[in-house]
Design a protein around this motif. Structure first.
Motif, PDB file in Angstrom:
ATOM      1  N   THR A 156       1.034  -1.124  -0.065  1.00 51.24           N
ATOM      2  CA  THR A 156      -0.082   0.116  -0.090  1.00 51.24           C
ATOM      3  C   THR A 156       0.892   1.448   0.042  1.00 51.24           C
ATOM      4  OG1 THR A 156      -0.181   0.267   2.429  1.00 51.24           O
ATOM      5  CG2 THR A 156      -1.806  -1.070   1.121  1.00 51.24           C
ATOM      6  N   LEU A 157       2.090   1.315  -0.069  1.00 47.39           N
ATOM      7  CA  LEU A 157       3.020   2.343  -0.533  1.00 47.39           C
ATOM      8  C   LEU A 157       2.161   2.994  -1.740  1.00 47.39           C
ATOM      9  CD1 LEU A 157       6.812   2.878  -0.893  1.00 47.39           C
ATOM     10  CD2 LEU A 157       5.257   2.812  -3.020  1.00 47.39           C
ATOM     11  N   TYR A 158       2.330   4.412  -1.429  1.00 50.40           N
ATOM     12  CA  TYR A 158       1.928   5.138  -2.778  1.00 50.40           C
ATOM     13  C   TYR A 158       2.888   6.511  -2.481  1.00 50.40           C
ATOM     14  CZ  TYR A 158      -0.970   7.634   0.941  1.00 50.40           C
ATOM     15  OH  TYR A 158      -1.371   8.283   1.824  1.00 50.40           O
ATOM     16  N   PHE A 159       2.792   7.153  -3.905  1.00 47.22           N
ATOM     17  CA  PHE A 159       3.494   8.444  -3.957  1.00 47.22           C
ATOM     18  C   PHE A 159       3.282   9.170  -5.321  1.00 47.22           C
ATOM     19  CE2 PHE A 159       6.394   5.345  -6.010  1.00 47.22           C
ATOM     20  CZ  PHE A 159       6.866   5.862  -7.002  1.00 47.22           C
ATOM     21  N   HIS A 160       3.603  10.446  -5.205  1.00 49.93           N
ATOM     22  CA  HIS A 160       3.298  11.255  -6.632  1.00 49.93           C
ATOM     23  C   HIS A 160       3.763  12.570  -6.352  1.00 49.93           C
ATOM     24  CE1 HIS A 160      -0.033  13.421  -4.674  1.00 49.93           C
ATOM     25  NE2 HIS A 160      -0.586  12.032  -4.351  1.00 49.93           N
ATOM     26  N   ASN A 161       3.984  13.456  -7.499  1.00 50.32           N
ATOM     27  CA  ASN A 161       4.530  14.876  -7.210  1.00 50.32           C
ATOM     28  C   ASN A 161       3.597  15.593  -6.317  1.00 50.32           C
ATOM     29  OD1 ASN A 161       4.780  13.827 -10.305  1.00 50.32           O
ATOM     30  ND2 ASN A 161       6.723  14.869  -9.605  1.00 50.32           N
ATOM     31  N   TYR A 162       4.168  16.546  -5.685  1.00 52.75           N
ATOM     32  CA  TYR A 162       3.719  17.515  -4.908  1.00 52.75           C
ATOM     33  C   TYR A 162       4.378  18.885  -5.140  1.00 52.75           C
ATOM     34  CZ  TYR A 162       1.883  20.554  -1.067  1.00 52.75           C
ATOM     35  OH  TYR A 162       1.180  21.619  -0.343  1.00 52.75           O
ATOM     36  N   LEU A 163       3.750  19.813  -6.057  1.00 52.96           N
ATOM     37  CA  LEU A 163       4.715  20.732  -6.717  1.00 52.96           C
ATOM     38  C   LEU A 163       6.122  20.487  -7.298  1.00 52.96           C
ATOM     39  CD1 LEU A 163       3.749  23.543  -3.793  1.00 52.96           C
ATOM     40  CD2 LEU A 163       2.643  23.068  -6.003  1.00 52.96           C
ATOM     41  N   ASN A 164       7.116  20.925  -6.482  1.00 54.86           N
ATOM     42  CA  ASN A 164       8.236  20.436  -7.090  1.00 54.86           C
ATOM     43  C   ASN A 164       8.963  19.572  -6.114  1.00 54.86           C
ATOM     44  OD1 ASN A 164       8.392  22.119  -9.318  1.00 54.86           O
ATOM     45  ND2 ASN A 164       9.610  23.800  -8.312  1.00 54.86           N
ATOM     46  N   GLY A 165       8.374  18.905  -5.148  1.00 60.03           N
ATOM     47  CA  GLY A 165       8.580  17.630  -4.260  1.00 60.03           C
ATOM     48  C   GLY A 165       7.849  16.485  -4.549  1.00 60.03           C
ATOM     49  N   MET A 166       7.708  15.578  -3.635  1.00 59.59           N
ATOM     50  CA  MET A 166       7.027  14.315  -3.676  1.00 59.59           C
ATOM     51  C   MET A 166       6.413  14.032  -2.414  1.00 59.59           C
ATOM     52  SD  MET A 166       7.968  13.000  -6.583  1.00 59.59           S
ATOM     53  CE  MET A 166       7.330  11.300  -6.365  1.00 59.59           C
ATOM     54  N   LEU A 167       5.144  13.642  -2.607  1.00 58.09           N
ATOM     55  CA  LEU A 167       4.291  13.128  -1.543  1.00 58.09           C
ATOM     56  C   LEU A 167       4.477  11.636  -1.229  1.00 58.09           C
ATOM     57  CD1 LEU A 167       0.648  14.461  -0.756  1.00 58.09           C
ATOM     58  CD2 LEU A 167       1.031  11.994  -0.770  1.00 58.09           C
ATOM     59  N   LEU A 168       4.418  11.387  -0.165  1.00 62.93           N
ATOM     60  CA  LEU A 168       4.842  10.014   0.190  1.00 62.93           C
ATOM     61  C   LEU A 168       3.961   9.304   1.301  1.00 62.93           C
ATOM     62  CD1 LEU A 168       8.753  10.398   0.719  1.00 62.93           C
ATOM     63  CD2 LEU A 168       7.535   9.790  -1.534  1.00 62.93           C
ATOM     64  N   GLY A 169       3.598   8.202   1.336  1.00 63.74           N
ATOM     65  CA  GLY A 169       2.425   7.749   2.149  1.00 63.74           C
ATOM     66  C   GLY A 169       2.198   6.211   2.201  1.00 63.74           C
ATOM     67  N   ILE A 170       1.608   5.708   2.884  1.00 60.11           N
ATOM     68  CA  ILE A 170       1.556   3.996   3.083  1.00 60.11           C
ATOM     69  C   ILE A 170       0.402   3.967   4.175  1.00 60.11           C
ATOM     70  CG2 ILE A 170       3.334   3.689   5.019  1.00 60.11           C
ATOM     71  CD1 ILE A 170       3.890   0.910   3.436  1.00 60.11           C
ATOM     72  N   SER A 171      -0.527   2.957   3.933  1.00 56.35           N
ATOM     73  CA  SER A 171      -1.586   2.647   4.956  1.00 56.35           C
ATOM     74  C   SER A 171      -0.860   1.722   5.998  1.00 56.35           C
ATOM     75  CB  SER A 171      -2.578   1.830   4.107  1.00 56.35           C
ATOM     76  OG  SER A 171      -3.476   3.067   3.316  1.00 56.35           O
ATOM     77  N   ASN A 172      -0.659   2.212   7.101  1.00 51.61           N
ATOM     78  CA  ASN A 172       0.190   1.462   8.084  1.00 51.61           C
ATOM     79  C   ASN A 172      -0.474   0.329   8.813  1.00 51.61           C
ATOM     80  OD1 ASN A 172       2.106   0.643  10.110  1.00 51.61           O
ATOM     81  ND2 ASN A 172       2.067   2.583  11.104  1.00 51.61           N
ATOM     82  N   GLN A 173      -0.197  -0.989   8.466  1.00 53.25           N
ATOM     83  CA  GLN A 173      -1.057  -1.893   9.067  1.00 53.25           C
ATOM     84  C   GLN A 173      -1.057  -1.962  10.577  1.00 53.25           C
ATOM     85  OE1 GLN A 173      -2.930  -3.688   6.706  1.00 53.25           O
ATOM     86  NE2 GLN A 173      -2.128  -1.933   5.320  1.00 53.25           N
TER      87      GLN A 173
END
Length: 401
Positions: free
Chosen positions: A268-285
Motif C-alpha cells: 500500500t505504499l504510494y507516492f506522486h508529485n507535490y509541486l516540486n517535491g514528492m508526496l509519500l504515504g503508506i496505509s500503516n497496517q
C-alpha cells in the motif's frame, strides 16, 4: 528529522458565523467534500431552506488536505461508476465554478508483485474498460518508463490509467461551499450536533450547541464521526476511524520527474508529485483504530522498507511537512449511501474508506436524486447501510475511544 505538522496546505478561511435558522427543509451534517457537494447539488436542483452544519470549519475533517487522488480504477461496477462520474465532473469543474482546483491528470499506476495481484488487476482492468474506462496492463519495463523511480525487477506487471490523477480538495470544498451559499444554503460553522430527535420513527429536530433546528430531513455526511450521529437518531452506521499519515519532501529548485499517482498493491505504499517535491504515504497496517490525528513517524519505517523494494531512490527521503488525518472505514471498505428504512427522513453518505474526495461530485448527484425521488445515473442499493445489520456491537466498542 524535524517535520512540521500541517492541517491544511491551502487553509479554508471561516466566514462570519451565520445565524442558526429555527427550521429547515434539509439539514446536512458535515462540511467536508460530501456535505458541500450534497448542499450544492440540492440547491442547484431548486431545493430551498437547506442548512449545512459543521462542528469546526469547512474541510477540517479529512477533506481540505494537500492533494487527493481522482480515479475510476476500481474492481466493481458501482465504485467504477462513482469514480467515472466524479472524474467527469472534475474535468469540467474549473469551467463550471470558475475555480482552479489543481487537477493534474498524470494517471494512476497500480504495481503488481504477485501472480494473484496480477490476475486481480487484469480482471479489474477488463471491468473498467467494459464500462468506458481507459486502463491498460503494462509490463515492468513499461512501468519503469512511465515512472523512472521504479525497479522493474520487483514487478510482475502493472495497470496504468492515464486519465486519472489528483487535485486539491480544499479548493473543491471552497468552490462547492461558495456556490451553495450563492444558491441560498445557510452554512453554519462552529456548530456541534448534540442530539437528533427522531421520535416515533421520523426525524423532527436537530439539537446543536447554538440551539435547535426543526426539520424533516437530516443527511449525515460526517465521515469518521457518523456512527455517533447516526446513533442519536437510532440509525446504525458502522465506521472505524483509522489514522493515515503522509509526508512531503522539501521543494526542489529542479523538480522531480512527473510521475503517475503510483500505488504498490503488496504494501500500500504510494507516492506522486507535490509541486516540486514528492508526496509519500503508506496505509500503516500497525495503526490502531481511533480518532488520533497527531502526526508522528510511526508509518515511516514501513514506507522505507516498501520503497527499498519497489522505488529505492525514494527510501529515507527527508521530509519537510507532514499531515495526519482519518480514514472512515466500513467493514467492507465500501461507502454507505442511502436512506434509513427505520427512521423516516434520515439519509446518509459516509464511510468512504479513503475514497471520499474522488467520489464526492457523483455522490452529491446521487443523494440529490434520492431526496427528490427521481432516477439517477446509477442504483445506489449496493451501498445501503442495511448490509451491516450484524455489525453493531463491534463498532460500538470501537467508538468508545
Amino acid at each position: 528529522m524535524q517535520t512540521k505538522h500541517v492541517d491544511n496546505v491551502v487553509p479554508l478561511a471561516k466566514s462570519p458565523a451565520a445565524p442558526l435558522p429555527a427550521e429547515a427543509d434539509v439539514v446536512i451534517l458535515g462540511g467536508g467534500i460530501m456535505g458541500t457537494s450534497i448542499a450544492f447539488h440540492l440547491a442547484e436542483a431548486g431545493v430551498r431552506n437547506i442548512v449545512l452544519i459543521e462542528r469546526n470549519s469547512l474541510g477540517s475533517g479529512s477533506s481540505a488536505k494537500p492533494l487527493g487522488g481522482v480515479r475510476a480504477t476500481f474492481s466493481d461496477p458501482g465504485n467504477i461508476r462513482l469514480g467515472q462520474r466524479s472524474l467527469e465532473a472534475y474535468e469540467r469543474f474549473s469551467e463550471k465554478f470558475r475555480a482552479d482546483i489543481g487537477l493534474r491528470q498524470v494517471g494512476y499506476l497500480f504495481l503488481c508483485r504477485t501472480q494473484a495481484e496480477l490476475f486481480e488487476v487484469e480482471e479489474s482492468t477488463h471491468i473498467q474498460n467494459s464500462l468506458g474506462g481507459s486502463s491498460r496492463m503494462v509490463s515492468p519495463t513499461e512501468a519503469q518508463r512511465i515512472n523512472p523511480f521504479l525497479d522493474p525487477n520487483a514487478l510482475l506487471g502493472a495497470s496504468y490509467s492515464p486519465r486519472d490523477g489528483f487535485a486539491e480538495p480544499s479548493k473543491v470544498v471552497r468552490a462547492y461551499a461558495e456556490a451553495a451559499r450563492e444558491l441560498g444554503v445557510t452554512v453554519c460553522e462552529d456548530t456541534e450536533v448534540l442530539d437528533i430527535d427522531a421520535g416515533h420513527g421520523a426525524v423532527r429536530e436537530v439539537h446543536t450547541n447554538r440551539g435547535p433546528i426543526r426539520t424533516g430531513t437530516v443527511i449525515c455526511a460526517a465521515g469518521a464521526w457518523s456512527t455517533r450521529l447516526g446513533a442519536m437518531a437510532g440509525v446504525h452506521l458502522p465506521i472505524q476511524p483509522v489514522r493515515r499519515q503522509i509526508g512531503m519532501t522539501p521543494q526542489r529548485t529542479s523538480p522531480f520527474p512527473t510521475v503517475p499517482f503510483t500505488l504498490d498493491l503488496s504494501t500500500t505504499l504510494y507516492f506522486h508529485n507535490y509541486l516540486n517535491g514528492m508526496l509519500l504515504g503508506i496505509s500503516n497496517q500497525d495503526q490502531e483504530p481511533g480518532f488520533c490525528r497527531e502526526f508522528d513517524y510511526q508509518w515511516l519505517p514501513a514506507f522505507n522498507r516498501a520503497a527499498e523494494a519497489v522505488a529505492p531512490s525514494l527510501a529515507n527521503q527527508e521530509l519537510e511537512v507532514g499531515w495526519a488525518g482519518l480514514y472512515e472505514n466500513t467493514p467492507d471498505h465500501n461507502a454507505m449511501i442511502g436512506s434509513s428504512d427505520r427512521v423516516e427522513g434520515f439519509m446518509y453518505a459516509t464511510g468512504f474508506s479513503g475514497h471520499g474526495f474522488l467520489q464526492g461530485p457523483a455522490v452529491g448527484e446521487l443523494v440529490r436524486d434520492m431526496y427528490l425521488g427521481r432516477e439517477s445515473f446509477m442504483d445506489p442499493e449496493q451501498f445501503s447501510a442495511a448490509r451491516f445489520a450484524g455489525e453493531l456491537s463491534r463498532v460500538k466498542e470501537v467508538h468508545i475511544i
